[in-house]
Design a protein around this motif. Structure first.
Motif, PDB file in Angstrom:
ATOM      1  N   MET A 186      76.149 -11.255  -0.087  1.00  0.00           N
ATOM      2  CA  MET A 186      75.550 -12.585  -0.240  1.00  0.00           C
ATOM      3  C   MET A 186      76.618 -13.601  -0.644  1.00  0.00           C
ATOM      4  O   MET A 186      77.569 -13.273  -1.337  1.00  0.00           O
ATOM      5  CB  MET A 186      74.493 -12.574  -1.349  1.00  0.00           C
ATOM      6  CG  MET A 186      73.418 -11.549  -1.208  1.00  0.00           C
ATOM      7  SD  MET A 186      72.117 -12.140  -0.138  1.00  0.00           S
ATOM      8  CE  MET A 186      70.954 -10.811  -0.325  1.00  0.00           C
ATOM      9  N   GLU A 187      76.410 -14.828  -0.223  1.00  0.00           N
ATOM     10  CA  GLU A 187      77.248 -15.947  -0.665  1.00  0.00           C
ATOM     11  C   GLU A 187      76.337 -17.117  -0.995  1.00  0.00           C
ATOM     12  O   GLU A 187      75.325 -17.329  -0.330  1.00  0.00           O
ATOM     13  CB  GLU A 187      78.239 -16.360   0.423  1.00  0.00           C
ATOM     14  CG  GLU A 187      79.338 -15.346   0.653  1.00  0.00           C
ATOM     15  CD  GLU A 187      80.344 -15.790   1.701  1.00  0.00           C
ATOM     16  OE1 GLU A 187      80.259 -16.940   2.199  1.00  0.00           O
ATOM     17  OE2 GLU A 187      81.213 -14.972   2.043  1.00  0.00           O
ATOM     18  N   TYR A 188      76.733 -17.896  -2.004  1.00  0.00           N
ATOM     19  CA  TYR A 188      75.939 -19.054  -2.387  1.00  0.00           C
ATOM     20  C   TYR A 188      76.246 -20.201  -1.430  1.00  0.00           C
ATOM     21  O   TYR A 188      77.391 -20.432  -1.065  1.00  0.00           O
ATOM     22  CB  TYR A 188      76.246 -19.469  -3.831  1.00  0.00           C
ATOM     23  CG  TYR A 188      75.189 -20.374  -4.407  1.00  0.00           C
ATOM     24  CD1 TYR A 188      74.010 -19.845  -4.911  1.00  0.00           C
ATOM     25  CD2 TYR A 188      75.362 -21.745  -4.417  1.00  0.00           C
ATOM     26  CE1 TYR A 188      73.024 -20.664  -5.426  1.00  0.00           C
ATOM     27  CE2 TYR A 188      74.382 -22.578  -4.931  1.00  0.00           C
ATOM     28  CZ  TYR A 188      73.216 -22.030  -5.432  1.00  0.00           C
ATOM     29  OH  TYR A 188      72.236 -22.847  -5.930  1.00  0.00           O
ATOM     30  N   GLY A 189      75.201 -20.903  -0.989  1.00  0.00           N
ATOM     31  CA  GLY A 189      75.413 -22.012  -0.067  1.00  0.00           C
ATOM     32  C   GLY A 189      74.203 -22.914   0.015  1.00  0.00           C
ATOM     33  O   GLY A 189      73.251 -22.777  -0.756  1.00  0.00           O
ATOM     34  N   THR A 190      74.249 -23.844   0.959  1.00  0.00           N
ATOM     35  CA  THR A 190      73.139 -24.781   1.160  1.00  0.00           C
ATOM     36  C   THR A 190      72.715 -24.784   2.625  1.00  0.00           C
ATOM     37  O   THR A 190      73.497 -24.466   3.512  1.00  0.00           O
ATOM     38  CB  THR A 190      73.518 -26.222   0.759  1.00  0.00           C
ATOM     39  OG1 THR A 190      74.626 -26.638   1.558  1.00  0.00           O
ATOM     40  CG2 THR A 190      73.868 -26.325  -0.701  1.00  0.00           C
TER      41      THR A 190
END
Length: 130
Positions: free
Chosen positions: A36-40
């Motif tokens: 997982m990666e944090y993003g928008t």
């Protein structure tokens, strides 16, 4: 009258226990080890985006509703591309977008459970899947 109240209470407790058992039996355990990666998404909605299988050995992928206390909002482009051993995927209602070719060439993929009302589904997401 006291026996009747006791019987009602016992039946209520039994109903709650049965409901919990049924919920745990039919709620699949989420897959661990997904990358997982944090993003928008759409410059407004932020959360985690699933970017790959990581170290997850599961053939039946169950994407979590949240990761580290934040919602999982999307599946990245080519996240599972060419993962030929995956047979099923469950996508939670928190996911609002699936990127291009996310499950491209997952030739063993037979079942996908996903929510209605997604904001975006990319091109060739399920290309060459059963």
């Amino acid at each position: 009258m006291k026996k009747r109240i006791g019987l009602i209470a016992a039946l209520s407790l039994l109903s709650v226990v049965l409901l919990l058992l049924l919920t745990s039996c039919f709620t699949p355990k989420t897959s661990e080890g997904l990358k997982m990666e944090y993003g928008t998404i759409a410059d407004e909605i932020s959360g985690y985006i699933l970017v790959g299988r990581g170290v997850c050995p599961d053939k039946d992928i169950v994407i979590p509703y949240e990761h580290d206390g934040e919602p999982v909002i999307g599946i990245a482009d080519r996240a599972f591309k060419n993962r030929t051993t995956i047979t099923s995927v469950r996508i939670p209602r928190s996911v609002i977008a699936i990127g291009n070719e996310a499950f491209y060439n997952c030739e063993s993929l037979e079942s996908v459970t996903m929510p209605t009302g997604m904001l975006a589904i990319g091109e060739k997401v399920f290309y060459n899947c059963k």
